[in-house]
Design an enzyme around this catalytic site. Structure first.
Site, PDB file in Angstrom:
ATOM      1  N   ARG A  52       1.612 -26.857  11.224  1.00 43.95           N
ATOM      2  CA  ARG A  52       2.694 -25.981   9.724  1.00 43.95           C
ATOM      3  C   ARG A  52       3.392 -26.602   9.218  1.00 43.95           C
ATOM      4  O   ARG A  52       3.875 -25.916   8.335  1.00 43.95           O
ATOM      5  CB  ARG A  52       3.853 -25.809  11.664  1.00 43.95           C
ATOM      6  CG  ARG A  52       5.040 -25.075  10.474  1.00 43.95           C
ATOM      7  CD  ARG A  52       5.759 -24.880  11.677  1.00 43.95           C
ATOM      8  NE  ARG A  52       6.515 -25.207  12.611  1.00 43.95           N
ATOM      9  CZ  ARG A  52       6.686 -26.401  12.793  1.00 43.95           C
ATOM     10  NH1 ARG A  52       7.185 -27.146  11.481  1.00 43.95           N
ATOM     11  NH2 ARG A  52       7.671 -26.886  14.532  1.00 43.95           N
ATOM     12  N   TYR A 104       8.647  -1.509  -3.591  1.00 46.37           N
ATOM     13  CA  TYR A 104       8.032  -1.037  -2.024  1.00 46.37           C
ATOM     14  C   TYR A 104       8.503  -1.181  -0.871  1.00 46.37           C
ATOM     15  O   TYR A 104       9.886  -1.274  -0.817  1.00 46.37           O
ATOM     16  CB  TYR A 104       6.702  -2.411  -2.148  1.00 46.37           C
ATOM     17  CG  TYR A 104       5.936  -2.391  -0.717  1.00 46.37           C
ATOM     18  CD1 TYR A 104       5.247  -1.963  -0.593  1.00 46.37           C
ATOM     19  CD2 TYR A 104       6.548  -3.171   0.546  1.00 46.37           C
ATOM     20  CE1 TYR A 104       4.168  -1.840   0.779  1.00 46.37           C
ATOM     21  CE2 TYR A 104       5.978  -3.427   1.645  1.00 46.37           C
ATOM     22  CZ  TYR A 104       5.255  -2.213   1.454  1.00 46.37           C
ATOM     23  OH  TYR A 104       3.767  -2.690   3.064  1.00 46.37           O
ATOM     24  N   ASP A 176       7.873  -9.327  -8.380  1.00 44.19           N
ATOM     25  CA  ASP A 176       6.923  -9.345  -7.596  1.00 44.19           C
ATOM     26  C   ASP A 176       5.732  -8.714  -8.520  1.00 44.19           C
ATOM     27  O   ASP A 176       5.854  -6.944  -8.932  1.00 44.19           O
ATOM     28  CB  ASP A 176       7.582  -8.112  -6.274  1.00 44.19           C
ATOM     29  CG  ASP A 176       6.047  -7.277  -4.933  1.00 44.19           C
ATOM     30  OD1 ASP A 176       4.480  -7.583  -5.932  1.00 44.19           O
ATOM     31  OD2 ASP A 176       6.558  -6.823  -3.910  1.00 44.19           O
ATOM     32  N   LYS A 201      -3.249  -7.555  -0.390  1.00 37.70           N
ATOM     33  CA  LYS A 201      -3.814  -6.572  -2.029  1.00 37.70           C
ATOM     34  C   LYS A 201      -5.133  -7.660  -2.772  1.00 37.70           C
ATOM     35  O   LYS A 201      -5.957  -8.153  -2.327  1.00 37.70           O
ATOM     36  CB  LYS A 201      -2.826  -6.389  -2.359  1.00 37.70           C
ATOM     37  CG  LYS A 201      -1.466  -6.130  -1.598  1.00 37.70           C
ATOM     38  CD  LYS A 201      -1.961  -4.612  -0.565  1.00 37.70           C
ATOM     39  CE  LYS A 201      -0.778  -4.348   0.099  1.00 37.70           C
ATOM     40  NZ  LYS A 201       0.544  -4.092  -0.207  1.00 37.70           N
TER      41      LYS A 201
HETATM   42  C1  LIG Z   1       1.846  -4.793   0.313  1.00 35.04           C
HETATM   43  C2  LIG Z   1       2.997  -5.173  -0.604  1.00 35.04           C
HETATM   44  C3  LIG Z   1       4.312  -5.828  -0.181  1.00 35.04           C
HETATM   45  C4  LIG Z   1       4.306  -6.392   1.399  1.00 35.04           C
HETATM   46  O1  LIG Z   1       3.249  -6.896   1.704  1.00 35.04           O
HETATM   47  P1  LIG Z   1       2.512  -7.439   3.176  1.00 35.04           P
HETATM   48  O2  LIG Z   1       1.199  -7.927   3.149  1.00 35.04           O
HETATM   49  O3  LIG Z   1       1.644  -5.994   3.767  1.00 35.04           O
HETATM   50  O4  LIG Z   1       3.406  -7.858   4.192  1.00 35.04           O
HETATM   51  C5  LIG Z   1       5.239  -5.693  -0.613  1.00 35.04           C
HETATM   52  N1  LIG Z   1       5.330  -5.566  -2.166  1.00 35.04           N
HETATM   53  C6  LIG Z   1       4.157  -4.888  -2.989  1.00 35.04           C
HETATM   54  C7  LIG Z   1       4.252  -4.325  -3.923  1.00 35.04           C
HETATM   55  C8  LIG Z   1       3.315  -4.368  -1.303  1.00 35.04           C
HETATM   56  O5  LIG Z   1       2.312  -3.867  -2.653  1.00 35.04           O
END
Ligand SMILES: *Cc1c(COP(=O)(O)O)cnc(C)c1O
Length: 385
Positions: A52, A104, A176, A201
């Site tokens: 961890r 998001y 983000d 993504k």
């Molecule tokens: C998908 C997404 C998240 C969350 O990510 P997960 O891996 O699904 O927890 C946060 N911010 C943006 C802009 C996203 O597209």
């Protein structure tokens, strides 16, 4: 191999954080699928005690992502939301956060439904409007949390000005960067203190892993995040770390194609009589096109368009054959979705309409298929609308 300090971006993506495996010379960092490490004697070990806390596959990915975003260190988590949650662990009860209003949906849910239970407060403002953002600061504001381009209507926030605003109020700018990817936007260069990604993504890019990362710049944040990652434990697994590390090797190549296809589809859709409006920062018709061109090196693979009604959107979504109806984005295959009932269903309807997330809005994540195949698919589906 030691990366020269002058290494350019694609070289950094390919090599940063990775050395040939010291025990075998394997050029690819192995998946260290282990929970613990044998110690030679009391107090004597190789820097790894428990998985961890430290894992070599995760460490390689974290080194790689820190270099790609130009930060001091990176911390990989089990999902993008776990990464965002880690950032909020820097807050204390009573603190206030200013958030981009069409953030998001999962981020909104975490802030609004979970963290407000701990005496944290959040104001949602159009961070593309700097005056409105400036007015939202209170003496308790500790963070400005920005998504740019925003999802799904592609509002752009001026990152350099947002950083100045946050710093003038002794707050951190958190970005983000999931939608843009570090290939086309590097928030730290504009003054961001923390950058986060859903590695699910573009960074992983192949729709086969869930993960997240926080890239930090300040020593105190690096120290806290290292402590918190181990203390709370929502780490990225060795296998997922391996997958994302494989993804970043081709990130610049993939993004170049995502951007080219995204722009071409936006132009194609803008010329369709049944399409009322297209949201894509690379179009001259985008109200913030100049700002986007200044702070981004490309306009990304995400675009949205309005067909005017829920029926029209539903018909298109039912009729596409190559584009897959699914949430998520940033993978090699093209996805199409309906924000109002999918990604943004948890946003109250009046708020959705105010943001432009109408029932006729459709979002596309442009993949790497042949552009003409994507156009053919949209043409036949639009004919049925
Ligand atoms: C998908 C997404 C998240 C969350 O990510 P997960 O891996 O699904 O927890 C946060 N911010 C943006 C802009 C996203 O597209």
């Amino acid at each position: 191999m030691k990366l020269p300090g002058t290494a350019r971006f694609s070289t950094v993506c390919l090599h940063a954080g990775q050395e040939p495996d010291p025990s075998t010379g394997a050029i690819i960092t192995p998946i260290f699928q282990t929970s613990t490490y044998v110690q030679e004697e009391l107090g004597k070990h190789k820097g790894y005690e428990y998985a961890r806390t430290q894992n070599p596959t995760r460490a390689a990915l974290e080194g790689n992502l820190a270099a790609i975003e130009g930060g001091a260190a990176a911390f990989a988590f089990a999902s993008g939301l776990a990464a965002i949650n880690a950032i909020t662990s820097m807050l204390k009860s009573g603190d206030h956060v200013i958030v981009s209003d069409n953030v998001y949906g999962g981020t909104f849910r975490l802030f609004d439904k979970v963290l407000t239970r701990y005496q944290l407060s959040f104001s949602y403002v159009d961070t593309g409007d700097l005056d409105a953002t400036a007015r939202a600061f209170t003496p308790a504001t500790k963070m400005l949390f920005v998504e740019t381009p925003s999802n799904p209507v592609m509002r752009i926030t001026d990152l350099a000005k947002a950083a100045d605003l946050a710093h003038a109020h002794d707050a951190r700018l958190v970005v983000d960067n999931t939608f843009a990817s570090p290939v086309i936007q590097q928030p730290i260069a504009f003054g961001a203190d923390l950058v986060t990604h859903s590695t699910t993504k573009y960074l992983n890019g192949h729709s086969d892993s869930i993960g997240g990362v926080v890239v930090a710049t300040r020593d105190e944040d690096v120290e806290w995040l290292r402590f918190y990652q181990n203390a709370a434990g929502a780490i990225l697994s060795p296998f997922d770390s391996f997958l994302v590390l494989r993804g970043t090797k081709t990130l610049p190549l993939r993004m170049a194609q995502h951007c080219a296809t995204g722009l071409a589809l936006a132009q194609f859709l803008e010329a369709q009589p049944k399409v009322r409006k297209v949201y894509y920062p690379g179009l001259a018709s985008h109200p913030q096109h100049d700002l986007a061109a200044r702070q981004m090196k490309g306009f990304g693979g995400m675009l949205s368009f309005d067909l005017g009604s829920r029926d029209a959107a539903a018909t298109l979504l039912k009729s596409v054959r190559l584009l897959a109806l699914a949430e998520s984005l940033g993978g090699v295959e093209s996805l199409i979705s309906h924000p109002a009932t999918m990604t943004h269903a948890s946003v109250p309807v009046e708020h959705r309409n105010a943001l432009g997330i109408t029932d006729g809005l459709v979002r596309i994540s442009a993949g790497l298929e042949d552009l003409d195949d994507l156009k053919d698919d949209l043409t036949q589906a639009l004919a049925l609308v």
